[in-house]
Design a protein around this motif. Sequence first.
Motif, mmCIF file in Angstrom:
data_model
loop_
_atom_site.group_PDB
_atom_site.id
_atom_site.type_symbol
_atom_site.label_atom_id
_atom_site.label_comp_id
_atom_site.label_asym_id
_atom_site.label_seq_id
_atom_site.Cartn_x
_atom_site.Cartn_y
_atom_site.Cartn_z
ATOM 1 N N GLN A 43 0.817 -1.213 0.000
ATOM 2 C CA GLN A 43 0.000 0.000 0.000
ATOM 3 C C GLN A 43 0.853 1.266 0.000
ATOM 4 O O GLN A 43 0.433 2.291 -0.484
ATOM 5 C CB GLN A 43 -0.939 0.009 1.214
ATOM 6 C CG GLN A 43 -2.000 -1.044 1.153
ATOM 7 C CD GLN A 43 -3.016 -0.811 0.043
ATOM 8 O OE1 GLN A 43 -3.170 0.290 -0.461
ATOM 9 N NE2 GLN A 43 -3.699 -1.862 -0.346
ATOM 10 N N LYS A 86 -6.856 -4.763 -9.065
ATOM 11 C CA LYS A 86 -6.952 -3.579 -8.201
ATOM 12 C C LYS A 86 -8.056 -3.763 -7.165
ATOM 13 O O LYS A 86 -9.161 -4.179 -7.508
ATOM 14 C CB LYS A 86 -7.235 -2.358 -9.072
ATOM 15 C CG LYS A 86 -7.157 -1.045 -8.388
ATOM 16 C CD LYS A 86 -5.731 -0.592 -8.318
ATOM 17 C CE LYS A 86 -5.664 0.785 -7.698
ATOM 18 N NZ LYS A 86 -4.402 1.010 -7.059
ATOM 19 N N ASN A 87 -7.755 -3.444 -5.922
ATOM 20 C CA ASN A 87 -8.722 -3.533 -4.816
ATOM 21 C C ASN A 87 -9.329 -4.928 -4.697
ATOM 22 O O ASN A 87 -10.527 -5.074 -4.461
ATOM 23 C CB ASN A 87 -9.823 -2.481 -4.958
ATOM 24 C CG ASN A 87 -9.307 -1.077 -4.822
ATOM 25 O OD1 ASN A 87 -8.352 -0.824 -4.100
ATOM 26 N ND2 ASN A 87 -9.912 -0.150 -5.540
ATOM 27 N N LYS A 89 -10.557 -8.102 -3.106
ATOM 28 C CA LYS A 89 -11.078 -8.390 -1.767
ATOM 29 C C LYS A 89 -12.085 -9.520 -1.911
ATOM 30 O O LYS A 89 -13.149 -9.341 -2.499
ATOM 31 C CB LYS A 89 -11.734 -7.136 -1.184
ATOM 32 C CG LYS A 89 -12.191 -7.255 0.237
ATOM 33 C CD LYS A 89 -12.731 -5.910 0.725
ATOM 34 C CE LYS A 89 -13.228 -5.987 2.130
ATOM 35 N NZ LYS A 89 -13.746 -4.702 2.601
ATOM 36 N N SER A 124 -9.075 -7.137 3.296
ATOM 37 C CA SER A 124 -8.860 -5.713 3.034
ATOM 38 C C SER A 124 -8.374 -5.561 1.603
ATOM 39 O O SER A 124 -7.643 -6.410 1.086
ATOM 40 C CB SER A 124 -7.858 -5.114 4.026
ATOM 41 O OG SER A 124 -6.616 -5.763 3.923
ATOM 42 N N ALA A 125 -8.798 -4.495 0.948
ATOM 43 C CA ALA A 125 -8.486 -4.283 -0.467
ATOM 44 C C ALA A 125 -6.981 -4.366 -0.699
ATOM 45 O O ALA A 125 -6.202 -3.663 -0.058
ATOM 46 C CB ALA A 125 -9.028 -2.939 -0.920
ATOM 47 N N ASP A 127 -3.896 -4.863 -3.864
ATOM 48 C CA ASP A 127 -3.560 -4.822 -5.284
ATOM 49 C C ASP A 127 -2.546 -5.925 -5.580
ATOM 50 O O ASP A 127 -1.610 -6.127 -4.818
ATOM 51 C CB ASP A 127 -2.958 -3.475 -5.668
ATOM 52 C CG ASP A 127 -3.935 -2.333 -5.474
ATOM 53 O OD1 ASP A 127 -3.471 -1.179 -5.466
ATOM 54 O OD2 ASP A 127 -5.143 -2.573 -5.343
ATOM 55 N N THR A 155 -12.859 -7.880 -7.768
ATOM 56 C CA THR A 155 -11.680 -7.080 -8.081
ATOM 57 C C THR A 155 -11.975 -6.161 -9.259
ATOM 58 O O THR A 155 -12.920 -6.386 -10.020
ATOM 59 C CB THR A 155 -10.469 -7.984 -8.401
ATOM 60 O OG1 THR A 155 -9.290 -7.189 -8.513
ATOM 61 C CG2 THR A 155 -10.676 -8.770 -9.693
#
Length: 171
Positions: A43, A86-87, A89, A124-125, A127, A155
Amino acid sequence: MKLRRKLLLSAFLSLALVSNFGVSAYADATNQTNNVTLTPIAQSQDQITPLALGTYGPFYVRPENTGDHGGFIVELDSNQSNFVLKNYKVYGLHSGQKASIQWTFSDFSTGKVLLTQTIGDITSATDYAVSNLPQGGSIQVSWRSLNNNEVVGGTFVQVYGYAYQYILNCT
């Protein structure tokens, strides 16, 4: 005159950024093109997002039974060999249930499997960089549930190119 210099400098810097991203921006240090990797991106890493980069999705992952599956296609621009989940989860919906999702990345034109990797609960998100793919290729990204737990999540895809959902023929 100063404005013209600023415009020229800006154009030069933009060209330098674009040319740098043409060489696997998310590849690992070894930069091996034959070894496709799926790597979490910290992150704290700063990422430059030029205008040509597109974000597509969401692509949902919502199985309830072993063998439930889905996926999408990622079309890479001609000089690209990577993209980002991306993101991401994906997690078990009920207490004590965990996700167990097998991801498969295949060359759409040849059917060759490039990478298969299982990912458990990610609450949690996060990448993930998908690197060292065939340059300019069409990548079929498939997921399959490995357990009977009810799972939710999904995602986005961030790519120089585009991504779209495909419909599986389940006959």
